[in-house]
Enzyme design. Structure first.
Site, PDB file in Angstrom:
ATOM      1  N   ILE A  13       0.832  -1.209   0.000  1.00  0.00           N
ATOM      2  CA  ILE A  13       0.000   0.000   0.000  1.00  0.00           C
ATOM      3  C   ILE A  13       0.867   1.261   0.000  1.00  0.00           C
ATOM      4  O   ILE A  13       0.633   2.195  -0.765  1.00  0.00           O
ATOM      5  CB  ILE A  13      -0.944   0.013   1.226  1.00  0.00           C
ATOM      6  CG1 ILE A  13      -1.822  -1.247   1.229  1.00  0.00           C
ATOM      7  CG2 ILE A  13      -1.798   1.276   1.249  1.00  0.00           C
ATOM      8  CD1 ILE A  13      -2.724  -1.408   0.043  1.00  0.00           C
ATOM      9  N   ASP A  32      11.431   2.752   5.046  1.00  0.00           N
ATOM     10  CA  ASP A  32      11.157   1.358   5.366  1.00  0.00           C
ATOM     11  C   ASP A  32      12.305   0.819   6.189  1.00  0.00           C
ATOM     12  O   ASP A  32      13.471   1.151   5.937  1.00  0.00           O
ATOM     13  CB  ASP A  32      10.962   0.522   4.096  1.00  0.00           C
ATOM     14  CG  ASP A  32      10.114  -0.707   4.364  1.00  0.00           C
ATOM     15  OD1 ASP A  32       8.952  -0.734   3.909  1.00  0.00           O
ATOM     16  OD2 ASP A  32      10.602  -1.638   5.046  1.00  0.00           O
ATOM     17  N   THR A 125      -6.057   5.831  16.397  1.00  0.00           N
ATOM     18  CA  THR A 125      -5.636   7.191  16.021  1.00  0.00           C
ATOM     19  C   THR A 125      -5.625   8.093  17.267  1.00  0.00           C
ATOM     20  O   THR A 125      -4.671   8.849  17.481  1.00  0.00           O
ATOM     21  CB  THR A 125      -6.579   7.758  14.943  1.00  0.00           C
ATOM     22  OG1 THR A 125      -6.711   6.778  13.907  1.00  0.00           O
ATOM     23  CG2 THR A 125      -6.039   9.046  14.348  1.00  0.00           C
ATOM     24  N   ARG A 151      -8.681   0.817   0.645  1.00  0.00           N
ATOM     25  CA  ARG A 151      -9.538  -0.312   0.252  1.00  0.00           C
ATOM     26  C   ARG A 151      -9.224  -0.801  -1.157  1.00  0.00           C
ATOM     27  O   ARG A 151     -10.088  -1.326  -1.841  1.00  0.00           O
ATOM     28  CB  ARG A 151     -11.017   0.082   0.384  1.00  0.00           C
ATOM     29  CG  ARG A 151     -11.336   1.525   0.032  1.00  0.00           C
ATOM     30  CD  ARG A 151     -12.790   1.774  -0.216  1.00  0.00           C
ATOM     31  NE  ARG A 151     -13.621   1.840   0.965  1.00  0.00           N
ATOM     32  CZ  ARG A 151     -14.565   2.762   1.163  1.00  0.00           C
ATOM     33  NH1 ARG A 151     -14.723   3.740   0.288  1.00  0.00           N
ATOM     34  NH2 ARG A 151     -15.328   2.719   2.219  1.00  0.00           N
ATOM     35  N   LYS A 203     -13.435   0.614   7.904  1.00  0.00           N
ATOM     36  CA  LYS A 203     -12.536  -0.339   7.235  1.00  0.00           C
ATOM     37  C   LYS A 203     -12.770  -1.763   7.749  1.00  0.00           C
ATOM     38  O   LYS A 203     -12.857  -2.720   6.980  1.00  0.00           O
ATOM     39  CB  LYS A 203     -11.080   0.085   7.477  1.00  0.00           C
ATOM     40  CG  LYS A 203     -10.045  -0.916   7.028  1.00  0.00           C
ATOM     41  CD  LYS A 203      -9.993  -1.038   5.530  1.00  0.00           C
ATOM     42  CE  LYS A 203      -9.133  -2.209   5.102  1.00  0.00           C
ATOM     43  NZ  LYS A 203      -9.176  -2.432   3.660  1.00  0.00           N
ATOM     44  N   ARG A 210     -17.765  -8.732   4.109  1.00  0.00           N
ATOM     45  CA  ARG A 210     -17.383  -9.732   3.101  1.00  0.00           C
ATOM     46  C   ARG A 210     -17.210 -11.099   3.764  1.00  0.00           C
ATOM     47  O   ARG A 210     -17.664 -12.114   3.249  1.00  0.00           O
ATOM     48  CB  ARG A 210     -16.061  -9.339   2.422  1.00  0.00           C
ATOM     49  CG  ARG A 210     -16.079  -8.031   1.682  1.00  0.00           C
ATOM     50  CD  ARG A 210     -16.766  -8.097   0.341  1.00  0.00           C
ATOM     51  NE  ARG A 210     -16.073  -8.953  -0.607  1.00  0.00           N
ATOM     52  CZ  ARG A 210     -16.646  -9.476  -1.683  1.00  0.00           C
ATOM     53  NH1 ARG A 210     -17.917  -9.248  -1.938  1.00  0.00           N
ATOM     54  NH2 ARG A 210     -15.966 -10.241  -2.514  1.00  0.00           N
ATOM     55  N   GLY A 254      -9.177 -16.082   1.710  1.00  0.00           N
ATOM     56  CA  GLY A 254      -7.767 -15.735   1.569  1.00  0.00           C
ATOM     57  C   GLY A 254      -7.574 -14.234   1.484  1.00  0.00           C
ATOM     58  O   GLY A 254      -8.473 -13.455   1.794  1.00  0.00           O
ATOM     59  N   CYS A 257      -6.533  -9.159   3.859  1.00  0.00           N
ATOM     60  CA  CYS A 257      -7.342  -8.369   4.804  1.00  0.00           C
ATOM     61  C   CYS A 257      -8.532  -9.103   5.407  1.00  0.00           C
ATOM     62  O   CYS A 257      -8.769  -9.007   6.598  1.00  0.00           O
ATOM     63  CB  CYS A 257      -7.857  -7.109   4.100  1.00  0.00           C
ATOM     64  SG  CYS A 257      -6.537  -6.034   3.526  1.00  0.00           S
TER      65      CYS A 257
END
Ligand SMILES: NC(=O)c1ccc[n+]([C@@H]2O[C@H](COP(=O)([O-])OP(=O)(O)OC[C@H]3O[C@@H](n4cnc5c(N)ncnc54)[C@H](O)[C@@H]3O)[C@@H](O)[C@H]2O)c1
Length: 321
Positions: A13, A32, A125, A151, A203, A210, A254, A257
């Protein structure tokens, strides 16, 4: 030159988001902790598979709008896009978000925008806001702090980053407004304002929804197996109803997320999240159920033919092509 944006976490992302922002001729400093990731990006190459990301990164690095390092520098906007896995007891692990926040803490100054994009349990947050203000009390209420979940669909990230609607929730109205103004430079989808807690839950709820729908199809397949009914035919017929849309069963769930995010709700709201918790159980169980079916078929073959069968597993990749 001081970069405009610091992106913490250059994975599936963070890197596409960094490349998108840099493609708008905005200076992005990507961070990173993985030296290999940093070196790869600084060569104008990528370490992950995502269509058209390679061109975007090569161009952004070549033009000098994107560079990577293992440590952050001062900027005006900080985006946190690090992993948020779960721990042993299916509890969310926000230690990466905490570490990323700790890294930018000394760099923050009045008027900066701090955004978490990592999928996070509700209240993260606000927790990070408290952590920042505890350690930098002189900045209290002088930062803009918001949550904006991602998303995108792997395989179509570069398109969806620009065209998907986004939900953006600040810790106060000014933060929401500031974050919306930031994303409006890069996103063509609608930007929906809310508060941080609602954006965090949004989120989690999207992927839980789903998961529950897939669990329903998976449960039907277990019932139909026992009842001697072809589940595929059954679902096709049921879906002829004008208000029924049942998904297709599979061998579990799978992806990055859907099999993770619902736990961020069940860990914090165990009594209230009965269906969400049960859906996780059903979808996990379905994988073992499928494996048992394969084992049984294998034994039956062996008994009948006196040799072991070759077994082909079709669709091992979690996305087509
Ligand atoms: N991949 C997806 O499809 C997807 C979709 C929506 C949301 N998300 C969420 O986005 C977040 C990031 O996911 P991802 O798929 O990009 O993960 P990823 O594992 O691909 O990338 C995360 C990167 O962050 C780096 N990192 C870890 N800790 C760090 C630190 N303290 N400082 C700097 N870098 C650090 C890692 O080395 C890694 O390269 C997660 O919360 C995930 O749930 C992912």
């Amino acid at each position: 030159m001081q970069p405009e944006v610091v992106m913490i976490g250059l994975g599936y992302i963070g890197l596409p988001t960094a490349a998108l922002i840099a493609s708008n001729e905005v200076n992005v400093h990507g961070v990173d902790i993985n030296q290999h990731v940093v070196d790869t990006i600084n060569r104008g190459e990528i370490h992950i598979v995502e269509p058209s990301l390679d061109e975007a990164v090569a161009k952004a690095v070549d033009k000098g709008y994107l560079q990577a390092a293992t440590t952050p520098v001062e900027a005006n906007n900080y985006l946190i896009v690090v992993p948020t896995p779960f721990k042993d007891k299916n509890e969310p692990d926000i230690s990466f978000v905490e570490a990323a926040t700790r890294a930018v803490l000394p760099l923050l100054k009045e008027g900066d925008l701090y955004i978490i994009e990592s999928t996070s349990p509700v209240g993260t947050t606000e927790k990070m806001m408290e952590f920042i203000y505890e350690n930098r009390p002189e900045l209290k209420d002088k930062l803009f702090i918001a949550y904006c979940p991602e998303r995108v669909l792997p395989g179509n990230v570069m398109h969806e980053l620009v065209h998907n609607d986004r939900v953006i929730g600040g810790v106060n109205a000014a933060s929401t407004e500031k974050a919306i103004s930031f994303y409006s430079n890069y996103v063509k989808g609608a930007l929906h304002p809310t508060n941080a807690r609602t954006a965090e839950m949004c989120k989690l709820v999207e992927n839980s929804s789903r998961d529950v729908q897939i669990a329903f199809a998976n449960e039907l397949s277990l019932i139909c197996d026992k009842a001697g009914i072809n589940v595929w035919e059954l679902i096709e017929l049921a879906n002829k109803h004008p208000r029924v849309t049942i998904l297709q069963p599979g061998c579990g769930v799978g992806g990055h997320c859907i099999a993770v995010d619902p736990y961020f709700i069940t860990a914090d709201f165990p009594m209230e999240s009965q269906i969400i918790g049960k859906a996780r159980e059903i979808n996990n169980y379905k994988s073992f159920w499928c494996a048992e079916k394969v084992k049984t078929a294998k034994l039956q073959f062996q008994l009948k033919h006196g040799r072991k069968p070759s077994i082909a597993i079709m669709g091992l990749a979690f996305k087509p092509n």
